[in-house]
Design an enzyme around this catalytic site. Structure first.
Site, short mmCIF file in Angstrom:
data_model
loop_
_atom_site.label_atom_id
_atom_site.label_comp_id
_atom_site.label_asym_id
_atom_site.label_seq_id
_atom_site.Cartn_x
_atom_site.Cartn_y
_atom_site.Cartn_z
N CYS A 171 -20.84 7.27 -3.06
CA CYS A 171 -20.44 6.74 -1.76
C CYS A 171 -19.68 7.85 -1.01
CB CYS A 171 -19.55 5.50 -2.00
SG CYS A 171 -19.02 4.66 -0.50
N ARG B 181 -6.25 0.07 -0.85
CA ARG B 181 -7.08 0.31 0.33
C ARG B 181 -7.26 -0.94 1.17
NH1 ARG B 181 -7.49 5.67 1.57
NH2 ARG B 181 -7.28 6.74 -0.39
N HIS C 83 -14.58 6.45 -6.43
CA HIS C 83 -13.37 5.62 -6.27
C HIS C 83 -12.18 6.19 -7.02
CE1 HIS C 83 -16.48 2.58 -5.23
NE2 HIS C 83 -15.62 2.42 -4.25
N ASN D 68 -15.33 -8.93 1.04
CA ASN D 68 -15.14 -7.48 1.05
C ASN D 68 -13.98 -7.08 0.14
OD1 ASN D 68 -15.58 -4.82 1.73
ND2 ASN D 68 -14.83 -4.98 3.83
N ASP E 18 -26.10 3.11 7.23
CA ASP E 18 -25.52 2.55 6.01
C ASP E 18 -25.58 1.03 6.01
OD1 ASP E 18 -24.69 5.07 5.07
OD2 ASP E 18 -22.87 4.99 6.30
N ASP F 54 -12.64 3.84 10.48
CA ASP F 54 -13.33 3.05 9.47
C ASP F 54 -14.77 2.90 9.92
OD1 ASP F 54 -13.42 0.92 7.23
OD2 ASP F 54 -14.19 -0.16 8.97
N HIS G 52 -27.92 3.67 2.87
CA HIS G 52 -27.01 3.81 1.73
C HIS G 52 -26.47 2.45 1.32
CE1 HIS G 52 -23.49 4.87 -0.57
NE2 HIS G 52 -22.72 4.27 0.32
N LYS H 51 0.85 -1.21 0.00
CA LYS H 51 0.00 0.00 0.00
C LYS H 51 0.88 1.25 0.00
CE LYS H 51 -2.81 2.65 3.16
NZ LYS H 51 -3.95 2.93 2.32
N GLY I 229 -21.48 10.85 3.69
CA GLY I 229 -21.08 10.84 5.10
C GLY I 229 -19.65 11.26 5.32
C1 LIG Z 1 -16.87 1.72 1.95
N1 LIG Z 1 -16.03 0.56 1.97
C2 LIG Z 1 -15.62 -0.04 3.12
C3 LIG Z 1 -15.54 -1.44 3.15
N2 LIG Z 1 -15.19 -2.07 4.27
C4 LIG Z 1 -14.92 -1.38 5.38
N3 LIG Z 1 -14.59 -2.00 6.51
N4 LIG Z 1 -14.96 -0.03 5.39
C5 LIG Z 1 -15.30 0.67 4.29
O1 LIG Z 1 -15.31 1.90 4.33
N5 LIG Z 1 -15.81 -2.13 2.06
C6 LIG Z 1 -16.25 -1.57 0.86
C7 LIG Z 1 -15.96 -0.14 0.70
C8 LIG Z 1 -14.65 0.17 0.04
N6 LIG Z 1 -13.53 -0.18 0.83
C9 LIG Z 1 -12.70 0.69 1.46
C10 LIG Z 1 -11.80 0.08 2.27
C11 LIG Z 1 -10.86 0.84 2.91
C12 LIG Z 1 -10.82 2.19 2.76
C13 LIG Z 1 -9.78 3.01 3.41
O2 LIG Z 1 -9.71 4.18 3.20
N7 LIG Z 1 -8.89 2.40 4.16
C14 LIG Z 1 -7.79 3.11 4.75
C15 LIG Z 1 -7.56 2.71 6.19
C16 LIG Z 1 -8.64 3.21 7.09
C17 LIG Z 1 -8.23 3.16 8.53
O3 LIG Z 1 -8.56 2.23 9.24
N8 LIG Z 1 -7.46 4.11 8.98
C18 LIG Z 1 -6.95 4.22 10.34
C19 LIG Z 1 -5.46 3.96 10.38
C20 LIG Z 1 -4.76 4.85 9.45
C21 LIG Z 1 -3.26 4.60 9.35
O4 LIG Z 1 -2.81 4.00 8.40
N9 LIG Z 1 -2.51 5.13 10.29
C22 LIG Z 1 -1.09 5.11 10.23
C23 LIG Z 1 -0.55 6.28 11.06
C24 LIG Z 1 -1.01 7.62 10.50
C25 LIG Z 1 -0.31 8.03 9.26
O5 LIG Z 1 0.89 8.30 9.30
O6 LIG Z 1 -0.97 8.10 8.17
C26 LIG Z 1 -0.60 3.78 10.75
O7 LIG Z 1 -1.35 3.11 11.48
O8 LIG Z 1 0.49 3.38 10.34
C27 LIG Z 1 -7.22 5.64 10.85
O9 LIG Z 1 -7.68 6.46 10.05
O10 LIG Z 1 -7.03 5.88 12.03
C28 LIG Z 1 -6.54 2.84 3.96
O11 LIG Z 1 -5.67 3.71 4.03
O12 LIG Z 1 -6.40 1.78 3.32
C29 LIG Z 1 -11.75 2.81 1.97
C30 LIG Z 1 -12.71 2.05 1.31
N1 LIG Z 2 -21.04 6.80 5.53
C1 LIG Z 2 -20.00 6.06 4.89
C2 LIG Z 2 -20.58 5.08 3.92
C3 LIG Z 2 -19.58 4.33 3.12
S1 LIG Z 2 -20.24 2.94 2.37
C4 LIG Z 2 -19.06 6.99 4.18
O1 LIG Z 2 -19.52 8.03 3.76
O2 LIG Z 2 -17.88 6.70 4.05
ZN LIG Z 3 -20.79 3.47 0.29
#
Ligand SMILES: CN1c2c(nc(N)[nH]c2=O)NC[C@@H]1CNc1ccc(C(=O)N[C@@H](CCC(=O)N[C@@H](CCC(=O)N[C@@H](CCC(=O)O)C(=O)O)C(=O)O)C(=O)O)cc1
Ligand SMILES: N[C@@H](CCS)C(=O)O
Ligand SMILES: [Zn+2]
EC number: 2.1.1.14
Length: 766
Positions: free
Chosen positions: A736, A524, A704, A120, A608, A498, A651, A19, A441
């Site tokens: 979304c 992601r 996306h 997922n 949602d 999340d 949603h 990533k 959201g």
């Molecule tokens: C809407 N969707 C989701 C799905 N599933 C979920 N569980 N959540 C969803 O929102 N499925 C379908 C769709 C599309 N899928 C996704 C999935 C993932 C993301 C996304 O943006 N993921 C982020 C991680 C989100 C998160 O948990 N963030 C934490 C930790 C952040 C982090 O990396 N922190 C760092 C330190 C900080 C830094 O330096 O940046 C670390 O830990 O090292 C948080 O925010 O606190 C991703 O980046 O992949 C979107 C849609």
């Molecule tokens: N409320 C959430 C829905 C994602 S499916 C968002 O806006 O990210």
């Molecule tokens: Zn959505």
């Protein structure tokens, strides 16, 4: 000897290294050569983990920079012309299909990305033309990665998605009418060439994934298997031996499609252990059974006793040389290693097994059945102890939760009045214009937000400082929405890591991890919380932030929750209690939250349920009906505790709603927002055919991709929608949430969206 096999390994690396590298490359901070070098390092590391675990059959070509189907689209020359003519190099062409490209005079949206079966994970849909041709790349990825592993001393089993699945999972491009399966004759020569090259490179076996066999297939797709695999069998020793691989369901209803003259057949015996005897009975006389007994979709330790019984039962019928012990599916859906979890309570950690540990499990089970239980005595004893500890743990059981569940009444599923009465009361309070605009959201989760949250988690800042920061973010989000002139506001979800993990962290009955990331799409990842016991809500979870947001907003502010089914689906669920019971527990916890939000002055509450569709059993029939029954009930239970004048939104960002339309209607939500921008608006006709009376916001642009849709594009989408939906029921919103986007493109896109809505508002006001 019974071999052990892994069907695929997570790609991200122990610290989400892939990533970080891909995102750095996209941001221009890493060269392409360095990105490819990092990918190579990860592949080698993952092969070594499996080798050290004692796995006999290790996969290659399970790796992908973005998605494995996308890689195959490119290697098969199935790249739509809008990408191939853009003058991009191979890596950028690949990413352009995955995430769109808007740079250097090139402006292409991404290909459609949809859920991989009921997981997922998302894959990129092969998008095919009426005059489609296929040509194998000059240096196919599957061959390169096989050679790469071989040079490192590991002879792997390459993984390919088989021809029938590749086509069945694809679609005709916009404006095209081809039925993908009709392209099989054109596609097969590419598989023949690729398999021949793999054999020449030294591959003895190839895992050919045909997971679509678990679906109810149209006759044409079902009939396609036999000639396809006969053709490949006719190539004899020119190609590797094929392991015909299915997962996520049983194949009993499609047995006649399973090739007879094939080296091995893999089935998922975690999901459907009952299919074993029937499938074994239908195998060709020499065919090997690959028994998927280690769960590729969940994190629970394998029950060795049960797994060994299943494998032994296959051995009794087939003999040791005709059985392989395997993971049920690729381990892509599990986190990298339990070893990274330093903060888990040891009692609970003892119940889990992630990808690296599961690789060890397949090797142990294979050894147990090859050399006898005594050969792995210690491992079997330790496993039995863990199983017993979990089964008898007090942590899994909360009598108060069970008591509340037993007292649910039929009236707990219904709102006070029907929709027409509700909507007029809501309209009186909210006073929204025609074509109300809103967002789903979340607003961009900036680096700054993540850094502050990370500091708070590490106790580098205190709660008051973090809360202050979140309030400032909400202030900013409200100000931006004022400027954009949106109609129904959101607070932007800055406090949430999340949409599921956030709730998991606030509910009793959950465990959560620090490193257990699973790829969702592209770069992601998600960190699914783990349901370990009965669920309850010790305190309000979202009221503080929503209440603050309402206090600084002059327009209606939506309260934002994740629904019970989505919380369940995007967590690792318990495997000792039916999912309907877990969903009901979540629903009761969320019901209390909805009522608390209403009490705090929030007039619009969105719950949602994007994962409702994904949870639909893969085959139609009784199981599907039963699922929809409890899933709809869980949603209703969580939302109906409010007054008529409180507007409930829901949603869904997965658009295949036609096959479960009646369930969406049964949710009785006042307003639905659904993903629509990438599909044909014709699909909306289901709302007309079924005389759906309530309000709907089909997404007007794809979130996306960083690409900004023009005002005209959005107007065109709205115009299409108005062919199917009445102006007074249409809401204008993106597909979304916007958390994955940057602010710049978010604002630009929303300006265009609001302008487009205003255009129609003026037009229909006349
Ligand atoms: C809407 N969707 C989701 C799905 N599933 C979920 N569980 N959540 C969803 O929102 N499925 C379908 C769709 C599309 N899928 C996704 C999935 C993932 C993301 C996304 O943006 N993921 C982020 C991680 C989100 C998160 O948990 N963030 C934490 C930790 C952040 C982090 O990396 N922190 C760092 C330190 C900080 C830094 O330096 O940046 C670390 O830990 O090292 C948080 O925010 O606190 C991703 O980046 O992949 C979107 C849609
Ligand atoms: N409320 C959430 C829905 C994602 S499916 C968002 O806006 O990210
Ligand atoms: Zn959505």
């Amino acid at each position: 000897m019974v071999q052990s096999a892994v069907l695929g390994f997570p790609r991200m690396g122990v610290n989400r290294d892939l990533k970080k590298a891909t995102e750095a490359y996209w941001a221009g901070n890493l060269s392409q050569a360095d990105l490819l070098a990092e990918a190579k390092r990860l592949r080698l590391a993952h092969w070594k983990i499996q080798k050290d675990a004692g796995v006999d059959v290790i996969p290659s070509n399970d790796f992908a920079l973005y998605d494995q189907i996308l890689a195959q689209i490119q290697d098969f020359g199935a790249v739509p012309e809008r990408y191939s003519s853009a003058g991009l190099d191979r890596v950028d062409e690949y990413f352009a299909m995955g995430r769109g490209h808007q740079k250097g005079g090139v402006d292409v949206p991404s290909l459609e990305m949809v859920k991989w079966f009921d997981s997922n994970y998302h894959y990129v849909k092969p998008t095919l033309q009426d005059n489609q041709t296929f040509t194998l790349a000059s240096s196919p990825k599957a061959v390169n990665e096989f050679v790469e592993a071989k040079e490192a001393g590991i002879v792997t089993r390459p993984v390919l998605v088989g021809p029938v699945s590749f086509l069945h999972l694809g679609k005709a491009d916009r404006g095209q009418s081809v039925n993908p399966i009709d392209l099989l004759d054109k596609l097969l020569p590419v598989y023949e060439q690729l398999l021949t090259q793999l054999k020449e490179a030294g591959a003895e076996t190839v895992q050919i994934d045909e997971p679509v066999l678990v679906f109810d297939l149209p006759a044409k797709a079902k009939a396609a298997f036999k000639p396809t695999y006969e053709k490949l069998a006719s190539l004899g020793d020119k190609i590797p031996k094929l392991v015909f691989t299915t997962y996520f369901g049983d194949i009993v209803h499609n047995l006649e499609a399973v090739p007879q003259d094939i080296y091995a057949v893999h089935i998922d015996l975690v999901r459907n252990p009952e299919q074993l005897d029937t499938v074994v009975g239908a195998l060709g006389p020499k065919t090997i059974l690959s028994a998927g007994v280690v769960d590729g979709r969940n994190i629970w330790k394998t029950n060795f006793k049960r797994a060994i019984e299943i494998v032994e039962s296959a051995i009794q019928k087939l003999g040791k040389d005709r059985v392989i012990v395997a993971t049920s599916s690729s381990l892509l859906h599990t986190p990298h290693t339990l070893a990274s979890e330093k903060k888990l309570d040891p009692e609970i950690a003892d119940w889990f097994s992630f990808a690296s540990e599961k690789a060890v499990e397949v090797a142990i089970i294979a050894k147990a059945v090859t050399e006898g239980p005594a050969s792995v005595k210690d491992a079997l004893e330790a496993n039995a102890k863990s199983m017993n500890a979990r089964a008898t743990s007090k942590r899994t059981n909360n009598p108060q939760v069970k008591d509340r569940q037993s007292k649910i009444q039929p009236s707990d599923y219904n709102r006070k009045s029907e929709f027409p009465s509700r909507i007029s009361q809501q309209q009186e309070k909210l006073k929204l214009p025609l074509f109300p605009t809103t967002t789903i959201g979340s607003f961009p989760q900036t680096k700054e937000i993540r850094v502050q949250r990370s500091k708070f988690t590490k106790k580098e800042i205190n709660e008051a400082q973090y809360d202050k920061f979140i309030e400032q973010e909400i202030d900013m989000n409200v100000k931006i929405q004022d400027e954009l002139d949106l109609d129904v506001y959101v607070h932007g979800e800055p406090e949430r890591n999340d949409m599921v993990q956030y709730f998991g962290e606030r509910l009793d009955g959950y465990a959560f991890t620090t490193h257990a990331w699973v790829q969702s799409y592209g770069s992601r990842c998600v960190r699914p919380p783990i349901i370990v016991g009965d669920i309850s809500r010790p305190a309000p979870m979202t009221v503080k932030e929503s209440k603050y947001a309402v206090s600084v907003s002059k327009k209606p502010m939506k309260g934002m929750l994740t629904g019970p089914v989505t919380c369940l689906r995007w967590s690792f669920p318990r495997d000792d209690v039916h999912q309907s019971v877990q969903a009901e527990q979540l629903a009761l916890a969320l019901r209390d939250e909805v009522v608390d939000l209403e009490k705090a002055g929030i007039d619009v509450i969105q719950v949602d349920e994007p994962a409702l569709r994904e949870g639909l059993p893969l085959r139609s029939g009784k199981e599907r009906e039963a699922y929809l029954d409890w899933a709809v009930k869980a949603f209703r239970l969580s939302t109906v505790g409010v007054e008529d004048s409180t507007q409930i939104h829901s949603h869904f960002c997965y658009s295949e709603f036609q096959d479960f339309f009646h369930a969406i209607a049964a949710l009785d939500a006042d307003v639905l927002s659904i993903e629509n921008s990438k599909s044909d608006s014709k699909l909306l006709s289901v709302f007309v055919d079924e005389a759906y009376p309530r309000h709907i916001g089909p997404g007007v642009y794809d979130i996306h991709s960083p690409r900004v849709p023009s005002e005209q594009e959005i107007k065109d989408r709205i115009e299409e929608m108005l062919q199917y939906l009445k102006p007074e029921q249409l809401w204008i919103n993106p597909d979304c949430g916007l958390k994955t986007r940057q602010w710049k493109e978010t604002k630009e896109a929303l300006i265009n969206m609001v302008n487009a809505a205003k255009f129609f508002r003026a037009k229909y006001a006349k």
